[in-house]
Scaffold this motif. Sequence first.
Motif, PDB file in Angstrom:
ATOM      1  N   ALA A 131       0.920  -1.492   0.066  1.00  0.00           N
ATOM      2  CA  ALA A 131       0.174   0.186   0.043  1.00  0.00           C
ATOM      3  C   ALA A 131       0.836   1.193  -0.164  1.00  0.00           C
ATOM      4  O   ALA A 131       0.832   2.242   0.693  1.00  0.00           O
ATOM      5  N   GLU A 132       1.951   1.162  -0.853  1.00  0.00           N
ATOM      6  CA  GLU A 132       2.700   2.317  -0.738  1.00  0.00           C
ATOM      7  C   GLU A 132       1.941   3.695  -1.403  1.00  0.00           C
ATOM      8  O   GLU A 132       2.243   4.929  -0.855  1.00  0.00           O
ATOM      9  N   HIS A 133       1.092   3.598  -2.246  1.00  0.00           N
ATOM     10  CA  HIS A 133       0.298   4.655  -2.629  1.00  0.00           C
ATOM     11  C   HIS A 133      -0.337   5.250  -1.782  1.00  0.00           C
ATOM     12  O   HIS A 133      -0.604   6.418  -1.446  1.00  0.00           O
ATOM     13  N   LYS A 134      -0.952   4.610  -0.731  1.00  0.00           N
ATOM     14  CA  LYS A 134      -1.606   5.066   0.464  1.00  0.00           C
ATOM     15  C   LYS A 134      -0.734   5.844   1.333  1.00  0.00           C
ATOM     16  O   LYS A 134      -1.028   7.198   1.697  1.00  0.00           O
ATOM     17  N   ALA A 135       0.507   5.633   1.543  1.00  0.00           N
ATOM     18  CA  ALA A 135       1.510   6.406   2.326  1.00  0.00           C
ATOM     19  C   ALA A 135       1.725   7.758   1.669  1.00  0.00           C
ATOM     20  O   ALA A 135       1.709   8.929   2.322  1.00  0.00           O
ATOM     21  N   LEU A 136       1.826   7.733   0.316  1.00  0.00           N
ATOM     22  CA  LEU A 136       1.819   8.857  -0.356  1.00  0.00           C
ATOM     23  C   LEU A 136       0.565   9.913  -0.477  1.00  0.00           C
ATOM     24  O   LEU A 136       0.794  11.037  -0.042  1.00  0.00           O
ATOM     25  N   ILE A 137      -0.466   9.095  -0.522  1.00  0.00           N
ATOM     26  CA  ILE A 137      -1.788   9.953  -0.264  1.00  0.00           C
ATOM     27  C   ILE A 137      -1.728  10.627   0.951  1.00  0.00           C
ATOM     28  O   ILE A 137      -2.183  11.802   1.155  1.00  0.00           O
ATOM     29  N   ALA A 138      -1.410   9.886   1.977  1.00  0.00           N
ATOM     30  CA  ALA A 138      -1.540  10.201   3.536  1.00  0.00           C
ATOM     31  C   ALA A 138      -0.516  11.572   3.606  1.00  0.00           C
ATOM     32  O   ALA A 138      -0.920  12.512   4.507  1.00  0.00           O
ATOM     33  N   LEU A 139       0.646  11.465   3.161  1.00  0.00           N
ATOM     34  CA  LEU A 139       1.714  12.611   3.270  1.00  0.00           C
ATOM     35  C   LEU A 139       0.857  13.803   2.612  1.00  0.00           C
ATOM     36  O   LEU A 139       1.104  14.800   3.022  1.00  0.00           O
ATOM     37  N   LYS A 140       0.421  13.418   1.293  1.00  0.00           N
ATOM     38  CA  LYS A 140      -0.145  14.793   0.647  1.00  0.00           C
ATOM     39  C   LYS A 140      -1.270  15.532   1.528  1.00  0.00           C
ATOM     40  O   LYS A 140      -1.450  16.764   1.505  1.00  0.00           O
ATOM     41  N   LYS A 141      -1.988  14.493   2.009  1.00  0.00           N
ATOM     42  CA  LYS A 141      -3.298  14.958   2.765  1.00  0.00           C
ATOM     43  C   LYS A 141      -2.823  15.898   3.966  1.00  0.00           C
ATOM     44  O   LYS A 141      -3.402  16.847   4.443  1.00  0.00           O
ATOM     45  N   ILE A 142      -1.980  15.377   4.610  1.00  0.00           N
ATOM     46  CA  ILE A 142      -1.528  15.946   5.986  1.00  0.00           C
ATOM     47  C   ILE A 142      -0.727  17.100   5.375  1.00  0.00           C
ATOM     48  O   ILE A 142      -0.920  18.246   6.243  1.00  0.00           O
ATOM     49  N   ASP A 143       0.017  17.260   4.702  1.00  0.00           N
ATOM     50  CA  ASP A 143       0.676  18.508   4.094  1.00  0.00           C
ATOM     51  C   ASP A 143      -0.330  19.538   3.654  1.00  0.00           C
ATOM     52  O   ASP A 143      -0.329  20.761   4.160  1.00  0.00           O
ATOM     53  N   GLU A 144      -1.327  19.143   2.914  1.00  0.00           N
ATOM     54  CA  GLU A 144      -2.461  20.068   2.602  1.00  0.00           C
ATOM     55  C   GLU A 144      -3.279  20.651   3.668  1.00  0.00           C
ATOM     56  O   GLU A 144      -3.554  21.741   3.737  1.00  0.00           O
ATOM     57  N   THR A 145      -3.606  19.658   4.588  1.00  0.00           N
ATOM     58  CA  THR A 145      -4.379  19.894   5.796  1.00  0.00           C
ATOM     59  C   THR A 145      -3.755  20.588   6.906  1.00  0.00           C
ATOM     60  O   THR A 145      -4.254  21.715   7.268  1.00  0.00           O
ATOM     61  N   PHE A 146      -2.568  20.283   7.154  1.00  0.00           N
ATOM     62  CA  PHE A 146      -2.017  20.979   8.377  1.00  0.00           C
ATOM     63  C   PHE A 146      -0.714  21.744   8.023  1.00  0.00           C
ATOM     64  O   PHE A 146      -0.487  22.330   8.988  1.00  0.00           O
ATOM     65  N   LYS A 147      -0.295  21.752   6.914  1.00  0.00           N
ATOM     66  CA  LYS A 147       0.724  22.666   6.543  1.00  0.00           C
ATOM     67  C   LYS A 147       1.875  22.252   7.348  1.00  0.00           C
ATOM     68  O   LYS A 147       2.528  23.373   8.010  1.00  0.00           O
ATOM     69  N   PRO A 148       2.260  21.280   7.868  1.00  0.00           N
ATOM     70  CA  PRO A 148       3.511  21.071   9.007  1.00  0.00           C
ATOM     71  C   PRO A 148       4.687  21.595   8.101  1.00  0.00           C
ATOM     72  O   PRO A 148       5.043  21.308   6.947  1.00  0.00           O
ATOM     73  N   ALA A 149       5.951  21.720   8.961  1.00  0.00           N
ATOM     74  CA  ALA A 149       7.067  22.082   8.407  1.00  0.00           C
ATOM     75  C   ALA A 149       7.831  20.742   8.042  1.00  0.00           C
ATOM     76  O   ALA A 149       8.619  20.747   7.262  1.00  0.00           O
ATOM     77  N   PHE A 150       7.485  19.779   8.753  1.00  0.00           N
ATOM     78  CA  PHE A 150       8.292  18.495   8.728  1.00  0.00           C
ATOM     79  C   PHE A 150       6.865  17.303   8.938  1.00  0.00           C
ATOM     80  O   PHE A 150       6.088  17.463   9.732  1.00  0.00           O
ATOM     81  N   ILE A 151       7.193  16.367   8.227  1.00  0.00           N
ATOM     82  CA  ILE A 151       6.545  15.246   8.348  1.00  0.00           C
ATOM     83  C   ILE A 151       7.489  13.820   8.378  1.00  0.00           C
ATOM     84  O   ILE A 151       8.373  13.718   7.449  1.00  0.00           O
TER      85      ILE A 151
END
Lengths: 499, 433
Positions: free
Chosen positions: B78-98
């Motif tokens: 489920a590598e694709h899900k990891a990428l989606i999760a990263l995108k989602k978190i970046d977009e939603t919370f705009k963290p400096a670091f994940i």
Amino acid sequence: MGEGELMSDNFNYSLSPEDFMVSSVWSLPIHGRAALGGKISCATTIATSLKNTVVLVHGPIGCAFQRRMNPCRGWNPIYDMPCTALTEAEAVYGAYDKLLSAIKEVYERYKPELILVISSDVADQIGDYMDAVREEAKVPCEVVVCSLVGCEQDNVMTRRGFSIIRNALITELLENVEEDGKDDKSINITTLVQFPDEGQRYRELRSLIQNMGLHINGFYFYNNSVNDIKAMPRAFASLVHYASEPWTEFLEKKYGMKYIELYPEPRYSSIEYGPYGFDGVDRLLMDIGRVYDIEGKAEEVAKRSRKEAEEALAKHLPALRGKSLGVVGSYTGGYAADLVRYCGMKCKLLVLRFRTGTNFDMLLNEAAKERTVDMWRDFCLKHDSDPEILVEPTLEEELKALKRTKPDLVVPASLLGSAWWYEKQGFKTLIPNRLFGYFFRLGYWTVVDAAIEARRALERPCSSEPLLSMLDQDEEYSGLTRYWGDNARVFRQMWYEEV
Amino acid sequence: MAEETGYEEHEPLSLDPTQGCQLIGAFRAFHGIKDGYVVLHSPPDCHSGMLLLRTLCDNADARIAFSGIHPRDFIYGAEHKALIALKKIDETFKPAFIALLDACAPAIVGDDLDAVEVKAREDAGIKSKILFFTAAGFHKNMWMGYESALASLAKFMDNSSGKEDSVNLIGFKDDGFKSVADLTEIKRLLNGVGLNVNAVLTADEFKRIECAPKASLNIVLGGDGIKLARVMNKQFGIPYVVVDYPYGVSATERFLERICEGLEREVDESFISQERARVKEQIEKVQFYLHGFYGLSCAVIGDTAKGIALAKFLSAELGFDVKVLAITNKNFMLEENLKKISGLAQEIMVEPDRFEMERCIANAGVQMLFGSTFDKRLANIARIPLVRFSYPTIDSVALTDTPYAGFRGVSTWLESIVNSLVSRYYEVRGVEV
């Protein structure tokens, strides 16, 4: 309301400090909104309610360490949680021998009656033939092996962790048990989640069953020993949640055991569905009576017990009858429906929200939501109410509707933790925490308790300046801040949508 | 000094563990980055477990999401899900670091998360800095996961902005009980002797961590995080000192002295005198209880940094008889420390099995217990007070500025200990005839 009226010694439920813990833990968004407990936590919920039982997690240390905290019983950690401490090498080569040794060690240490082996994801993936340890462990206690593989948390009850472990316990412990005389007056009761005071919660049901001339063989599972479980076949029938659970079929096939299903098909076909309210309990007792061929007695007990509860309820009705309600509901009616159908209260506003505290709501599709709206409308019309209905409104829309309809009392959904918001807006509000165990009690007095709480809510002053109002509330997820709402949306996408 | 290279885990591993796995250790390290986020590539159990541990400490701050691995993904990946999760978190919370961490299940499947990290970096839409950290729980235990995760942050550090007369704190865990108050107090102490804190690893923003090489000295609390200190020493030439976690008056003084020594400067004695005078006032208020403390037997259950520091304080400054010191998880400094603390407690247990630890403490017959939420039953069975201080403390909240660390921490300890003993309801036990 006088103290004496509240402190009836009948079947009212008396809240304890642990109930505060239950409602606090359940208000965390971990039951399907921003996270999901997972199979191990469900399984340990059941396992830790057994006597002299040790759970052995076949997995790495992290599974045992963090699963001491169980979202379903957050008031108390699970203190004994041994594991096989699987390492990387064992993830490659398997860890059957280690499991075997661990079982022996667990026996030496704890001297339990039962060792319950639960698999972790690692154990499921490496494919150890765990079942074989039941024969090979050679320990002087029972060993039940529960592989949770394929157990995905969804709305199918039979696939959830606690169902799988129930199946394992019953089918494995009874595997070699032949029926040793059937007690035709005996019944097994299946419990669902574990609350701090299950004894009090089942007090009324026990009394009803005894009055029908039956007796309870055991509550499964609540504080059972291995012998208690092995005694299950003695009962003539079992009261079960879902007949589709494999253990129900097992008992039926092997011992000819009958069952009474609490949630029969078709499910949630009306707001009055389920063993709730006076009518629901009447139906339940009659169902039991039919199975035991004591319908006359069942009817008599139902009539008498209902009458007693109705008499207790009558004291509260003058304060409730004719008062209007704003109900925030989902696919179940619960105590809000009881206030309409038994207390003469009128539903003036109905708000339906499907982002509540469980994954059941999360999984409702659009058609199911529409059907829920129709069910509520039919229910209200049947009971002389014709409410304005809002489906998943914004907070602003909801507030406008509340101001327009001015209900005397708001009944929020049980898991949303949003009672403060209604009180802040000046609306008298029934506090769901006070009735938290409603859905896990069976008996007529749940209606009386709902009435008492409704009456108290009408009488007591609102919390007009709640500290919680200082927090920004999410528009979509009632009871969550925007931050948690964002977390819940991410979770929803990753778990429910990206499949 | 024990080196991390070649460190081997010894069998048998604990059957009932007092610490978690590598994933939990890594999560604890990365979650301390205040504007960061942790994404678990895991099924719901790992995610909800860690979210629960974190949320029960702090209802407002649990920056952890997951990629939503379903059982079917155990087969197909489920590598694709990891990428989606990263995108989602970046977009939603705009963290400096994940930090992207994998759990056991995808590690067995062999999901290529290095590739996901590269893809995420190449994705113009993702603004957060991304780090994939191998965290599957079966690899290592919690403290080793913590050490490696912390050390992995060195790759983000920028040494180009010159040195400042400041220090970094390494090994500080933001999910410890009273961590916010402790950090405030530690910073106050350092300010009191004229020092500024440059970065706290980890209880700081990501940009502070990137600028960590600006500091003149790394302070390693109780030896936790020494792997990072060594990496920074090698890469950026920053010296480090290992100090005890500052519990008690003497330990706090030594804490400041060691740091000042490390910077080759004098300790501001006037600050210390002033603080001592304040502590003295508090001691006077409970002096007769302190007389009673002498010889009081206790057990301490905690990690290397805090457990040893507390046992030293109780023994040296309060006259407690520490019967059992159970160190729930090691660090790379433990072996060296063990020689120094020989005799501190009647029994010193290292990474004990919980069953054996409880039995040992029950047999020792103690009057008081210092530990975590998970030690509640033990205290209840022994009918003794439990003072919570170690991880995880998730059945008590700490909102007030009452640290356990530093000079001000002495009052908090005294308050906690005296109140836990004095405010109990004691049954009058009759003589059985």
